[in-house]
Design a protein around this motif. Sequence first.
Motif, PDB file in Angstrom:
ATOM      1  N   CYS A   6       0.842  -1.199   0.000  1.00 51.28           N
ATOM      2  CA  CYS A   6       0.000   0.000   0.000  1.00 51.28           C
ATOM      3  C   CYS A   6       0.877   1.250   0.000  1.00 51.28           C
ATOM      4  O   CYS A   6       0.629   2.182  -0.748  1.00 51.28           O
ATOM      5  N   ALA A  34     -10.223   2.775  -4.525  1.00 51.15           N
ATOM      6  CA  ALA A  34     -10.277   1.328  -4.306  1.00 51.15           C
ATOM      7  C   ALA A  34      -9.104   0.631  -4.990  1.00 51.15           C
ATOM      8  O   ALA A  34      -8.456  -0.239  -4.396  1.00 51.15           O
ATOM      9  N   VAL A  39      -8.563  -2.674  -2.735  1.00 48.59           N
ATOM     10  CA  VAL A  39      -9.832  -3.171  -2.187  1.00 48.59           C
ATOM     11  C   VAL A  39     -10.928  -2.957  -3.222  1.00 48.59           C
ATOM     12  O   VAL A  39     -10.721  -2.332  -4.252  1.00 48.59           O
ATOM     13  N   SER A  40     -12.113  -3.468  -2.931  1.00 46.54           N
ATOM     14  CA  SER A  40     -13.249  -3.262  -3.827  1.00 46.54           C
ATOM     15  C   SER A  40     -13.827  -1.865  -3.620  1.00 46.54           C
ATOM     16  O   SER A  40     -13.577  -1.219  -2.595  1.00 46.54           O
ATOM     17  N   THR A  43     -15.827  -1.767  -0.456  1.00 48.74           N
ATOM     18  CA  THR A  43     -15.029  -1.578   0.762  1.00 48.74           C
ATOM     19  C   THR A  43     -14.627  -0.118   0.911  1.00 48.74           C
ATOM     20  O   THR A  43     -14.713   0.445   2.008  1.00 48.74           O
ATOM     21  N   ILE A  54     -15.653  -2.933   8.701  1.00 44.29           N
ATOM     22  CA  ILE A  54     -14.330  -2.816   8.105  1.00 44.29           C
ATOM     23  C   ILE A  54     -13.258  -3.037   9.172  1.00 44.29           C
ATOM     24  O   ILE A  54     -13.305  -2.442  10.244  1.00 44.29           O
ATOM     25  N   THR A  58      -7.627  -2.207   7.333  1.00 41.61           N
ATOM     26  CA  THR A  58      -8.196  -1.843   6.032  1.00 41.61           C
ATOM     27  C   THR A  58      -8.664  -0.398   6.066  1.00 41.61           C
ATOM     28  O   THR A  58      -8.420   0.372   5.131  1.00 41.61           O
ATOM     29  N   VAL A  62      -7.087   2.439   3.507  1.00 44.68           N
ATOM     30  CA  VAL A  62      -7.968   3.149   2.573  1.00 44.68           C
ATOM     31  C   VAL A  62      -8.014   4.637   2.926  1.00 44.68           C
ATOM     32  O   VAL A  62      -7.988   5.494   2.035  1.00 44.68           O
TER      33      VAL A  62
END
Length: 126
Positions: A6, A34, A39-40, A43, A54, A58, A62
Motif C-alpha cells: 500500500c 479502491a 480493495v473493492s 469496501t 471494516i 483496512t 484506505v
Amino acid sequence: MKDGVCKGRLETYRTNAIVYSTIFPWSVTIKDVARLAGVSTATASRVLNHDRRIAPETFKSVSEVIAASGYRRNTIARSLKTSRSHAVGFLTPEIANDFFIYIAEGVEERLQAEGYSLIICRLHPE
C-alpha cells in the motif's frame, strides 16, 4: 493487503499526484481509491461511510489513500443517489443589505458544520 504494498502504491501516486491533480483535479473517483488501496469499491465506500464491518487495518490503509489522493465525494452524484441534496434555501428581500448578509453568513457557517450548503435567493417584490 501488506502495508508495504500500500505504501509503495501511495508513493507512486504521490509522485504523480501533482501532475494528476493539476490536470484533472476533479477526477479522483472512488474506483481510483479502491484500486490504489487494493480493495473493492464497496469496501472503499464502507470506509467513507465509517461502516463498522471494516477491519481497522483496512480502514487505515484506505483512509491513507483517500488523504494522499485528495479524493472528495461528488455531492451532486451523492444527492442523486440518496435523493437528498443537503442544501438549504435562504430567501431574503435584499442581498445588498448588510443585516441579511450577516444573518446568512451565520446560517451558512452553522450549516457547513453539519454538512449542508446554503443557497441564497432574493425575493422580488410583486
